[in-house]
Design a protein around this motif. Sequence first.
Motif, PDB file in Angstrom:
ATOM      1  N   VAL A  40       9.607  -1.106  55.704  1.00 36.17           N
ATOM      2  CA  VAL A  40       8.672  -2.058  56.293  1.00 36.17           C
ATOM      3  C   VAL A  40       9.422  -3.080  57.141  1.00 36.17           C
ATOM      4  O   VAL A  40       8.967  -3.457  58.227  1.00 36.17           O
ATOM      5  N   ALA A  41      10.597  -3.505  56.676  1.00 35.34           N
ATOM      6  CA  ALA A  41      11.400  -4.460  57.446  1.00 35.34           C
ATOM      7  C   ALA A  41      11.827  -3.854  58.782  1.00 35.34           C
ATOM      8  O   ALA A  41      11.752  -4.524  59.829  1.00 35.34           O
ATOM      9  N   LEU A  42      12.260  -2.618  58.774  1.00 35.77           N
ATOM     10  CA  LEU A  42      12.677  -1.974  60.025  1.00 35.77           C
ATOM     11  C   LEU A  42      11.498  -1.788  60.977  1.00 35.77           C
ATOM     12  O   LEU A  42      11.635  -2.010  62.192  1.00 35.77           O
ATOM     13  N   ALA A  43      10.358  -1.404  60.449  1.00 38.34           N
ATOM     14  CA  ALA A  43       9.179  -1.252  61.301  1.00 38.34           C
ATOM     15  C   ALA A  43       8.770  -2.595  61.894  1.00 38.34           C
ATOM     16  O   ALA A  43       8.459  -2.695  63.091  1.00 38.34           O
ATOM     17  N   THR A  44       8.805  -3.638  61.087  1.00 44.99           N
ATOM     18  CA  THR A  44       8.458  -4.976  61.565  1.00 44.99           C
ATOM     19  C   THR A  44       9.426  -5.447  62.635  1.00 44.99           C
ATOM     20  O   THR A  44       9.019  -6.017  63.659  1.00 44.99           O
ATOM     21  N   LEU A  45      10.721  -5.219  62.414  1.00 43.49           N
ATOM     22  CA  LEU A  45      11.716  -5.630  63.416  1.00 43.49           C
ATOM     23  C   LEU A  45      11.563  -4.832  64.706  1.00 43.49           C
ATOM     24  O   LEU A  45      11.718  -5.383  65.802  1.00 43.49           O
ATOM     25  N   GLY A  46      11.260  -3.557  64.607  1.00 45.28           N
ATOM     26  CA  GLY A  46      11.038  -2.752  65.806  1.00 45.28           C
ATOM     27  C   GLY A  46       9.865  -3.268  66.625  1.00 45.28           C
ATOM     28  O   GLY A  46       9.947  -3.386  67.860  1.00 45.28           O
ATOM     29  N   ILE A  47       8.785  -3.603  65.954  1.00 44.21           N
ATOM     30  CA  ILE A  47       7.625  -4.147  66.651  1.00 44.21           C
ATOM     31  C   ILE A  47       7.942  -5.517  67.231  1.00 44.21           C
ATOM     32  O   ILE A  47       7.526  -5.843  68.347  1.00 44.21           O
ATOM     33  N   ALA A  48       8.720  -6.333  66.498  1.00 46.57           N
ATOM     34  CA  ALA A  48       9.097  -7.660  66.994  1.00 46.57           C
ATOM     35  C   ALA A  48       9.943  -7.558  68.259  1.00 46.57           C
ATOM     36  O   ALA A  48       9.774  -8.357  69.189  1.00 46.57           O
ATOM     37  N   VAL A  49      10.834  -6.580  68.312  1.00 46.32           N
ATOM     38  CA  VAL A  49      11.658  -6.388  69.516  1.00 46.32           C
ATOM     39  C   VAL A  49      10.778  -6.022  70.700  1.00 46.32           C
ATOM     40  O   VAL A  49      10.931  -6.568  71.796  1.00 46.32           O
ATOM     41  N   VAL A  50       9.843  -5.118  70.492  1.00 45.95           N
ATOM     42  CA  VAL A  50       8.974  -4.673  71.580  1.00 45.95           C
ATOM     43  C   VAL A  50       8.061  -5.804  72.057  1.00 45.95           C
ATOM     44  O   VAL A  50       7.891  -6.009  73.258  1.00 45.95           O
ATOM     45  N   GLN A  51       7.491  -6.553  71.125  1.00 47.84           N
ATOM     46  CA  GLN A  51       6.512  -7.573  71.496  1.00 47.84           C
ATOM     47  C   GLN A  51       7.134  -8.891  71.950  1.00 47.84           C
ATOM     48  O   GLN A  51       6.615  -9.539  72.849  1.00 47.84           O
ATOM     49  N   HIS A  52       8.243  -9.299  71.299  1.00 49.81           N
ATOM     50  CA  HIS A  52       8.766 -10.640  71.541  1.00 49.81           C
ATOM     51  C   HIS A  52      10.201 -10.673  72.054  1.00 49.81           C
ATOM     52  O   HIS A  52      10.693 -11.747  72.391  1.00 49.81           O
ATOM     53  N   GLY A  53      10.889  -9.546  72.042  1.00 53.75           N
ATOM     54  CA  GLY A  53      12.254  -9.508  72.533  1.00 53.75           C
ATOM     55  C   GLY A  53      13.281  -9.586  71.409  1.00 53.75           C
ATOM     56  O   GLY A  53      12.964  -9.896  70.266  1.00 53.75           O
ATOM     57  N   PRO A  54      14.532  -9.311  71.744  1.00 53.26           N
ATOM     58  CA  PRO A  54      15.586  -9.236  70.727  1.00 53.26           C
ATOM     59  C   PRO A  54      15.941 -10.580  70.086  1.00 53.26           C
ATOM     60  O   PRO A  54      16.337 -10.616  68.923  1.00 53.26           O
ATOM     61  N   GLN A  55      15.796 -11.692  70.806  1.00 56.66           N
ATOM     62  CA  GLN A  55      16.118 -12.995  70.220  1.00 56.66           C
ATOM     63  C   GLN A  55      15.173 -13.325  69.065  1.00 56.66           C
ATOM     64  O   GLN A  55      15.605 -13.810  68.010  1.00 56.66           O
ATOM     65  N   TYR A  56      13.905 -13.073  69.268  1.00 55.60           N
ATOM     66  CA  TYR A  56      12.912 -13.314  68.225  1.00 55.60           C
ATOM     67  C   TYR A  56      13.177 -12.401  67.020  1.00 55.60           C
ATOM     68  O   TYR A  56      13.117 -12.844  65.874  1.00 55.60           O
ATOM     69  N   ALA A  57      13.480 -11.141  67.285  1.00 56.17           N
ATOM     70  CA  ALA A  57      13.743 -10.195  66.205  1.00 56.17           C
ATOM     71  C   ALA A  57      15.003 -10.577  65.438  1.00 56.17           C
ATOM     72  O   ALA A  57      15.071 -10.403  64.220  1.00 56.17           O
ATOM     73  N   ALA A  58      16.005 -11.117  66.133  1.00 60.65           N
ATOM     74  CA  ALA A  58      17.229 -11.557  65.468  1.00 60.65           C
ATOM     75  C   ALA A  58      16.933 -12.700  64.501  1.00 60.65           C
ATOM     76  O   ALA A  58      17.412 -12.710  63.362  1.00 60.65           O
ATOM     77  N   ALA A  59      16.137 -13.663  64.954  1.00 62.88           N
ATOM     78  CA  ALA A  59      15.752 -14.769  64.074  1.00 62.88           C
ATOM     79  C   ALA A  59      14.934 -14.258  62.898  1.00 62.88           C
ATOM     80  O   ALA A  59      15.097 -14.715  61.753  1.00 62.88           O
ATOM     81  N   ASP A  60      14.064 -13.309  63.160  1.00 67.84           N
ATOM     82  CA  ASP A  60      13.257 -12.693  62.110  1.00 67.84           C
ATOM     83  C   ASP A  60      14.137 -11.994  61.080  1.00 67.84           C
ATOM     84  O   ASP A  60      13.892 -12.071  59.879  1.00 67.84           O
ATOM     85  N   SER A  61      15.160 -11.316  61.557  1.00 65.77           N
ATOM     86  CA  SER A  61      16.045 -10.596  60.640  1.00 65.77           C
ATOM     87  C   SER A  61      16.830 -11.556  59.759  1.00 65.77           C
ATOM     88  O   SER A  61      17.085 -11.260  58.590  1.00 65.77           O
ATOM     89  N   TRP A  62      17.207 -12.700  60.298  1.00 70.04           N
ATOM     90  CA  TRP A  62      17.917 -13.691  59.468  1.00 70.04           C
ATOM     91  C   TRP A  62      17.030 -14.210  58.348  1.00 70.04           C
ATOM     92  O   TRP A  62      17.486 -14.391  57.220  1.00 70.04           O
ATOM     93  N   THR A  63      15.756 -14.434  58.633  1.00 73.08           N
ATOM     94  CA  THR A  63      14.878 -14.895  57.566  1.00 73.08           C
ATOM     95  C   THR A  63      14.686 -13.805  56.507  1.00 73.08           C
ATOM     96  O   THR A  63      14.544 -14.112  55.324  1.00 73.08           O
ATOM     97  N   MET A  64      14.732 -12.547  56.907  1.00 73.35           N
ATOM     98  CA  MET A  64      14.670 -11.458  55.931  1.00 73.35           C
ATOM     99  C   MET A  64      15.920 -11.442  55.060  1.00 73.35           C
ATOM    100  O   MET A  64      15.840 -11.192  53.847  1.00 73.35           O
ATOM    101  N   ILE A  65      17.063 -11.698  55.657  1.00 72.19           N
ATOM    102  CA  ILE A  65      18.317 -11.753  54.897  1.00 72.19           C
ATOM    103  C   ILE A  65      18.280 -12.907  53.903  1.00 72.19           C
ATOM    104  O   ILE A  65      18.683 -12.764  52.745  1.00 72.19           O
ATOM    105  N   TYR A  66      17.800 -14.080  54.342  1.00 73.34           N
ATOM    106  CA  TYR A  66      17.678 -15.218  53.427  1.00 73.34           C
ATOM    107  C   TYR A  66      16.754 -14.885  52.266  1.00 73.34           C
ATOM    108  O   TYR A  66      17.038 -15.236  51.109  1.00 73.34           O
ATOM    109  N   GLY A  67      15.661 -14.210  52.551  1.00 76.19           N
ATOM    110  CA  GLY A  67      14.744 -13.811  51.484  1.00 76.19           C
ATOM    111  C   GLY A  67      15.386 -12.838  50.507  1.00 76.19           C
ATOM    112  O   GLY A  67      15.144 -12.908  49.298  1.00 76.19           O
ATOM    113  N   ALA A  68      16.222 -11.933  51.014  1.00 76.03           N
ATOM    114  CA  ALA A  68      16.909 -10.982  50.137  1.00 76.03           C
ATOM    115  C   ALA A  68      17.923 -11.694  49.238  1.00 76.03           C
ATOM    116  O   ALA A  68      18.047 -11.373  48.049  1.00 76.03           O
TER     117      ALA A  68
END
Length: 115
Positions: A40-68
């Motif tokens: 689910v995280a990979l699917a969400t990040l893929g959609i975030a890259v397509v919709q908002h660009g790599p910078q947004y997806a990078a920030a999103d991935s950091w919040t996923m890491i913090y949650g983990a």
Amino acid sequence: MTEYLVRFVAGGLMVSVFAIFGDMLRPKSFAGLLGAAPSVALATLGIAVVQHGPQYAAADSWTMIYGAIALACYSLVVCHLLMRSRLGALPATILAFAVWLVVAFGLLAGLGGAA
């Protein structure tokens, strides 16, 4: 409507791939571990890259890491409270949830993220 369809297909595909991968591993309990969260995280990040660009997806991935990281701390505290303190399951999980909140939002406030 198209976004929901893409999410459904991407999420389902990723869950299937991870379930197959998890089924090949031993012990079989890895199948459940790999079945949901990473896919689910990979699917969400893929959609975030397509919709908002790599910078947004990078920030999103950091919040996923913090949650983990916060989840790992939560799990350790629950285990400690259940095994060593002999606390019941409900009080242990409630207390550990407070630890999860402190760690997750502490990392987010201290290191930054998408918020």
